[in-house]
Design an enzyme around this catalytic site. Structure first.
Site, short mmCIF file in Angstrom:
data_model
loop_
_atom_site.label_atom_id
_atom_site.label_comp_id
_atom_site.label_asym_id
_atom_site.label_seq_id
_atom_site.Cartn_x
_atom_site.Cartn_y
_atom_site.Cartn_z
CB CYS A 1 -66.73 12.89 8.03
SG CYS A 1 -65.49 12.57 6.69
CB CYS B 1 -63.40 13.17 1.01
SG CYS B 1 -64.72 12.44 0.31
CB CYS C 1 -64.63 6.33 4.35
SG CYS C 1 -66.11 6.81 4.07
CD GLN D 1 -80.45 -0.71 -4.69
OE1 GLN D 1 -80.09 0.18 -4.29
NE2 GLN D 1 -81.76 -0.80 -5.19
CD GLU E 1 -79.92 -6.20 -15.27
OE1 GLU E 1 -79.06 -5.60 -16.01
OE2 GLU E 1 -80.83 -5.79 -14.73
CG ASN F 1 -84.49 -1.37 -9.11
OD1 ASN F 1 -84.85 -0.20 -9.04
ND2 ASN F 1 -83.83 -2.05 -8.44
CB CYS G 1 -82.01 5.32 -8.02
SG CYS G 1 -81.35 5.17 -9.67
#
Length: 372
Positions: A3, A11, A87, A211, A261, A304, A331
């Site tokens: 990159c 960045c 990017c 996601q 949720e 989750n 996660c």
């Protein structure tokens, strides 16, 4: 993956940029295994990895510069805009929209928000791409003042970007380091972006979470579904269900599935996706409060949660409940390990690392817990 932004020091968001992808995945699996500890009865399945570049389905672009010369990317330490339209994490089909959006900022005279001076209007541009290549664009503004100009020039943007389906304005009046505010103003007749995953249509509303990596998310749903089908529970709860990805994947004739949720927008999305599917229902509410207030427990629970994990109260409830299996998608393996320690009766039997976020230290881990 290389990159130019990273090499130039412009960045550094991708902290593992330049490392071989296979090495990244191996280190993530090792990190997760260290946190979960040595367990003789835990089977580690082969990790899942997709593309190392061009994998993001969502661009969270901070807008800087001026209306005449806007930057889309991040802010530097001084609060000045750094343009990251090139990017490599974005697929070309998504990145092609960036120049058109930058030109629209100029056309509609949307003054970027100046963080140090606390002046201006346009804070962020949030762009999401569906697997079919359709787009949702959200303008995060300080106030409603520019909305009329956006409406006026919107036909020009739709002409340049015919794949654009949903456009909205999100209001974030406060000077805070967050991406969006609570209020959303839809500007198109179409309210949801259709995310077709494993043959299932998930409808994404502007404030709903999905996601970041569609390819790996599809694998996550497939593998969790295979585990559930093997166990064949008659009743399932999907806690922290989001737009209903897990719940809709595991739905089956004769199986009662409930998704919970906190986000009303996400529940609206999930309910729309569930139309015509018997035995599946969704409700807005707190996952812990729902569990603690339930009269009976299901045979299997899917969780989750956000990075903080499920927390002590829900962990204690699951430990004391009659739930036989838990499918835990995490996660953050640190909070996962902490939650597992609070549920010693629910033992991890299978685990699988999914490289949801290449070039970074982050990953998803799917774990099957069994009472015994």
């Amino acid at each position: 993956m290389r990159c130019d932004y990273f090499d130039a020091g412009v960045c550094r968001s991708c902290t593992w940029m330049g490392r071989p992808h296979g090495e990244q995945v191996a280190d993530k699996e090792r990190h997760c295994a260290d946190l979960l500890g040595e367990r003789a009865d835990l089977q580690w399945l082969a990790p899942v990895s997709g593309r190392e570049s061009g994998y993001r389905n969502k661009a969270k672009m901070v807008v800087g510069g001026t209306a005449e010369h806007p930057t889309l990317g991040i802010l530097d330490a001084g609060g000045r805009g750094v343009d990251l339209q090139g990017c490599g994490l974005y697929p070309s089909s998504l990145a092609v929209a960036f120049p058109a959006l930058a030109a629209f900022v100029t056309l509609a005279n949307l003054t970027p928000y100046d963080v140090p001076a606390r002046t201006g209007e346009l804070k962020n541009l949030l762009v999401t791409q569906s697997p079919d290549g359709e787009l949702m664009v959200r303008f995060v503004l300080r106030s409603q003042e520019p909305v009329a100009r956006i409406r006026k020039h919107l036909p020009a943007l739709l002409e340049v970007l015919p794949q654009l389906r949903v456009v909205s304005v999100n209001l974030l009046p406060d000077h805070r380091a967050v991406l969006e505010g609570a209020r959303e103003i839809l500007l198109t007749a179409t309210e949801t972006l259709r995310m077709r995953v494993n043959g299932i249509d998930l409808h994404l509303r502007p404030q709903s979470f999905f996601q970041t990596n569609t390819e790996v998310a599809a694998a996550l749903y497939r593998h969790a579904t295979a585990w559930v089908e093997e166990l064949a529970p008659a009743s399932v709860w999907d806690l922290y269900c989001g737009v209903g990805g897990f719940a809709l994947h595991v739905a089956a004739p004769g199986r009662d599935v409930v998704g919970i949720e906190t986000s009303v927008e996400a529940v609206a999305s999930a309910t729309l996706s569930a139309h015509g599917r018997p035995g599946v229902r969704f409700a807005a509410g707190d996952a812990t409060a729902f569990a603690l207030g339930a009269v009976t427990a299901p045979e299997l629970v899917i969780v989750n949660p956000p990075r903080r994990g499920i927390g002590d109260a829900l962990g204690r409830w699951l430990e004391a409940s009659d739930v036989q299996h838990v499918v835990y998608s995490s996660c953050n393996a640190v909070s996962l390990a902490r939650d597992l320690a609070a549920m010693p009766s629910l033992r991890p039997r299978r685990a699988q690392v999914l490289d949801m976020f290449p070039q970074t230290t982050h990953y998803e881990v799917l774990t099957l817990l069994e009472r015994g």
